[in-house]
Design a protein around this motif. Structure first.
Motif, mmCIF file in Angstrom:
data_model
loop_
_atom_site.group_PDB
_atom_site.id
_atom_site.type_symbol
_atom_site.label_atom_id
_atom_site.label_comp_id
_atom_site.label_asym_id
_atom_site.label_seq_id
_atom_site.Cartn_x
_atom_site.Cartn_y
_atom_site.Cartn_z
ATOM 1 N N HIS A 13 97.217 108.618 107.221
ATOM 2 C CA HIS A 13 98.543 108.168 106.833
ATOM 3 C C HIS A 13 98.629 106.656 107.046
ATOM 4 O O HIS A 13 98.335 106.157 108.132
ATOM 5 C CB HIS A 13 99.566 108.908 107.697
ATOM 6 C CG HIS A 13 100.979 108.624 107.347
ATOM 7 N ND1 HIS A 13 101.598 107.434 107.650
ATOM 8 C CD2 HIS A 13 101.915 109.387 106.733
ATOM 9 C CE1 HIS A 13 102.846 107.480 107.233
ATOM 10 N NE2 HIS A 13 103.065 108.653 106.675
ATOM 11 N N SER A 14 99.047 105.911 106.015
ATOM 12 C CA SER A 14 98.984 104.449 106.073
ATOM 13 C C SER A 14 99.811 103.872 107.219
ATOM 14 O O SER A 14 99.360 102.937 107.900
ATOM 15 C CB SER A 14 99.446 103.852 104.739
ATOM 16 O OG SER A 14 100.786 104.211 104.458
ATOM 17 N N ALA A 34 89.959 107.170 110.069
ATOM 18 C CA ALA A 34 90.060 106.449 108.795
ATOM 19 C C ALA A 34 90.184 104.948 109.033
ATOM 20 O O ALA A 34 89.590 104.138 108.303
ATOM 21 C CB ALA A 34 91.259 106.963 107.999
ATOM 22 N N GLY A 35 90.945 104.574 110.071
ATOM 23 C CA GLY A 35 91.094 103.160 110.387
ATOM 24 C C GLY A 35 89.784 102.525 110.797
ATOM 25 O O GLY A 35 89.465 101.393 110.396
ATOM 26 N N ASP A 36 88.999 103.243 111.573
ATOM 27 C CA ASP A 36 87.699 102.716 112.004
ATOM 28 C C ASP A 36 86.733 102.618 110.829
ATOM 29 O O ASP A 36 85.952 101.659 110.742
ATOM 30 C CB ASP A 36 87.112 103.605 113.098
ATOM 31 C CG ASP A 36 87.839 103.444 114.432
ATOM 32 O OD1 ASP A 36 88.536 102.423 114.610
ATOM 33 O OD2 ASP A 36 87.731 104.359 115.279
ATOM 34 N N LEU A 39 87.532 99.578 108.917
ATOM 35 C CA LEU A 39 87.097 98.359 109.603
ATOM 36 C C LEU A 39 85.594 98.136 109.516
ATOM 37 O O LEU A 39 85.135 96.987 109.596
ATOM 38 C CB LEU A 39 87.533 98.400 111.067
ATOM 39 C CG LEU A 39 89.042 98.362 111.320
ATOM 40 C CD1 LEU A 39 89.341 98.504 112.804
ATOM 41 C CD2 LEU A 39 89.662 97.072 110.781
ATOM 42 N N THR A 40 84.824 99.216 109.339
ATOM 43 C CA THR A 40 83.382 99.017 109.182
ATOM 44 C C THR A 40 83.076 98.309 107.864
ATOM 45 O O THR A 40 82.077 97.593 107.762
ATOM 46 C CB THR A 40 82.620 100.352 109.236
ATOM 47 O OG1 THR A 40 83.038 101.189 108.157
ATOM 48 C CG2 THR A 40 82.857 101.066 110.558
ATOM 49 N N VAL A 41 83.929 98.508 106.861
ATOM 50 C CA VAL A 41 83.749 97.846 105.565
ATOM 51 C C VAL A 41 84.440 96.489 105.549
ATOM 52 O O VAL A 41 83.915 95.513 105.027
ATOM 53 C CB VAL A 41 84.296 98.737 104.425
ATOM 54 C CG1 VAL A 41 84.097 98.055 103.065
ATOM 55 C CG2 VAL A 41 83.619 100.100 104.434
ATOM 56 N N TYR A 42 85.646 96.431 106.140
ATOM 57 C CA TYR A 42 86.419 95.186 106.144
ATOM 58 C C TYR A 42 86.967 94.941 107.553
ATOM 59 O O TYR A 42 88.104 95.302 107.869
ATOM 60 C CB TYR A 42 87.552 95.260 105.114
ATOM 61 C CG TYR A 42 88.350 93.976 105.010
ATOM 62 C CD1 TYR A 42 87.743 92.803 104.569
ATOM 63 C CD2 TYR A 42 89.691 93.936 105.349
ATOM 64 C CE1 TYR A 42 88.457 91.623 104.483
ATOM 65 C CE2 TYR A 42 90.422 92.764 105.266
ATOM 66 C CZ TYR A 42 89.789 91.608 104.826
ATOM 67 O OH TYR A 42 90.491 90.432 104.740
ATOM 68 N N GLN A 202 87.582 103.304 99.362
ATOM 69 C CA GLN A 202 87.127 104.352 100.279
ATOM 70 C C GLN A 202 88.321 105.089 100.880
ATOM 71 O O GLN A 202 88.321 106.322 100.987
ATOM 72 C CB GLN A 202 86.273 103.723 101.382
ATOM 73 C CG GLN A 202 85.765 104.698 102.437
ATOM 74 C CD GLN A 202 85.239 103.954 103.658
ATOM 75 O OE1 GLN A 202 86.009 103.448 104.479
ATOM 76 N NE2 GLN A 202 83.925 103.860 103.762
ATOM 77 N N TYR A 203 89.338 104.346 101.255
ATOM 78 C CA TYR A 203 90.534 104.931 101.852
ATOM 79 C C TYR A 203 91.216 105.884 100.874
ATOM 80 O O TYR A 203 91.633 106.987 101.246
ATOM 81 C CB TYR A 203 91.484 103.821 102.276
ATOM 82 C CG TYR A 203 92.850 104.288 102.723
ATOM 83 C CD1 TYR A 203 93.029 104.916 103.948
ATOM 84 C CD2 TYR A 203 93.972 104.078 101.925
ATOM 85 C CE1 TYR A 203 94.273 105.340 104.367
ATOM 86 C CE2 TYR A 203 95.222 104.499 102.335
ATOM 87 C CZ TYR A 203 95.378 105.130 103.551
ATOM 88 O OH TYR A 203 96.617 105.543 103.954
ATOM 89 N N ALA A 204 91.324 105.466 99.602
ATOM 90 C CA ALA A 204 91.959 106.320 98.597
ATOM 91 C C ALA A 204 91.195 107.630 98.426
ATOM 92 O O ALA A 204 91.776 108.675 98.115
ATOM 93 C CB ALA A 204 92.057 105.586 97.258
ATOM 94 N N GLY A 205 89.890 107.579 98.654
ATOM 95 C CA GLY A 205 89.068 108.777 98.522
ATOM 96 C C GLY A 205 89.301 109.814 99.607
ATOM 97 O O GLY A 205 88.815 110.947 99.500
ATOM 98 N N THR A 206 90.068 109.457 100.655
ATOM 99 C CA THR A 206 90.357 110.427 101.720
ATOM 100 C C THR A 206 91.502 111.356 101.351
ATOM 101 O O THR A 206 91.801 112.295 102.086
ATOM 102 C CB THR A 206 90.730 109.699 103.025
ATOM 103 O OG1 THR A 206 91.979 108.992 102.841
ATOM 104 C CG2 THR A 206 89.646 108.727 103.434
#
Length: 262
Positions: A13-14, A34-36, A39-42, A202-206
């Motif tokens: 959840h955003s 999801a947050g972690d 952060l691995t990507v950005y 990636q986030y949208a894919g969750t």
């Protein structure tokens, strides 16, 4: 009494992820995971989150102070953290009136934490969607005097609205219902970083609600018809930064500005 909204803890959840990035506790394992991953990507996203929060504080202090604004309409409130709009505004102007707007069930559950105020001022909360600007103004009028200037806060909200939903018209309609002297404070994520774009994909894919990054000029377009305050639409970390021991702040990939309705 209506039922409390049900919270889905199986999908990121955003608002909860944002809360996690800011060091809050109103989040679940799925959000932290999801947050972690984001952060691995950005890795710069925690800097973005903090920069947006500091931008809010600087903008509200200016509006409640130099600009003399006493009414704030915070659309897309998110979860309460430190230095929420009413806290910043009422430190400067104890008689400030603030209306928070969100349609998120989790935020609704936390609304009581937002409904604090100085004795001289007022803080209220309405359950409404940013896509319904007329409805927002109609309901906000129960607390705010819409014949007097209002500062509209829209931080990180427009990215949740797709191009098909015409986000510019939403901002224009909201500001169109307010008198001259009203202000718009708006910030949103840009597509300047390939890594950030990949992280959002990636986030949208969750299964979470997608967030649409846009070029800086598209964010500047939200201020059409308004008088932008200096320095214009810039990385939020660079909007009237406060003096610090380490020189000017690094630029972040969320841009924002403050403008006055003539």
């Amino acid at each position: 009494m209506s039922e409390e909204p049900r919270i889905d803890t199986t999908v990121p959840h955003s608002a909860r992820i944002w809360n996690y990035w800011l060091g809050g506790k109103d989040n679940y394992p799925v959000d932290r995971e999801a947050g972690d991953r984001f952060l691995t990507v950005y890795p710069g996203m925690t800097d973005v989150a903090r920069a947006v929060r500091h931008f809010l504080a600087r903008a509200v202090r200016h509006l409640a102070g130099e600009a003399g604004i006493r009414q704030f309409l915070d659309v897309g409130t998110g979860l309460p953290t430190v230095d929420n709009t009413h806290e910043v505004a009422q430190r400067v102007a104890p008689d400030a009136r603030i209306v928070y707007v969100d349609n998120d069930p989790l935020v609704l559950l936390h609304a009581r934490a937002l409904l604090t105020s100085t004795p001289e001022g007022v803080t209220d909360y309405i359950d409404a969607d940013a896509r319904d600007p007329r409805g927002i103004l109609r309901r906000a009028a129960a607390t705010l005097d819409l014949d007097r200037p209002v500062a509209v806060m829209m931080l990180g909200i427009m990215g949740h609205i797709s191009d098909e939903e015409d986000p510019r018209s939403i901002v224009a309609e909201l500001m169109g219902g307010l008198p001259p002297g009203s202000h718009l404070v708006l910030s949103d994520g840009t597509d300047l970083s390939r890594e950030r774009s990949q992280a959002h994909d990636q986030y949208a894919g969750t299964g979470a609600v997608p967030y649409h990054l846009r070029p800086p000029e598209r964010i500047e377009n939200y201020f059409d018809g308004l008088d932008l305050l200096k320095p214009g639409v810039v990385p939020v970390s660079r909007w009237r930064p406060e003096d610090g021991p380490f020189g000017p702040p690094d630029a972040v990939t969320t841009f924002g500005g403050v403008a006055r309705k003539p």
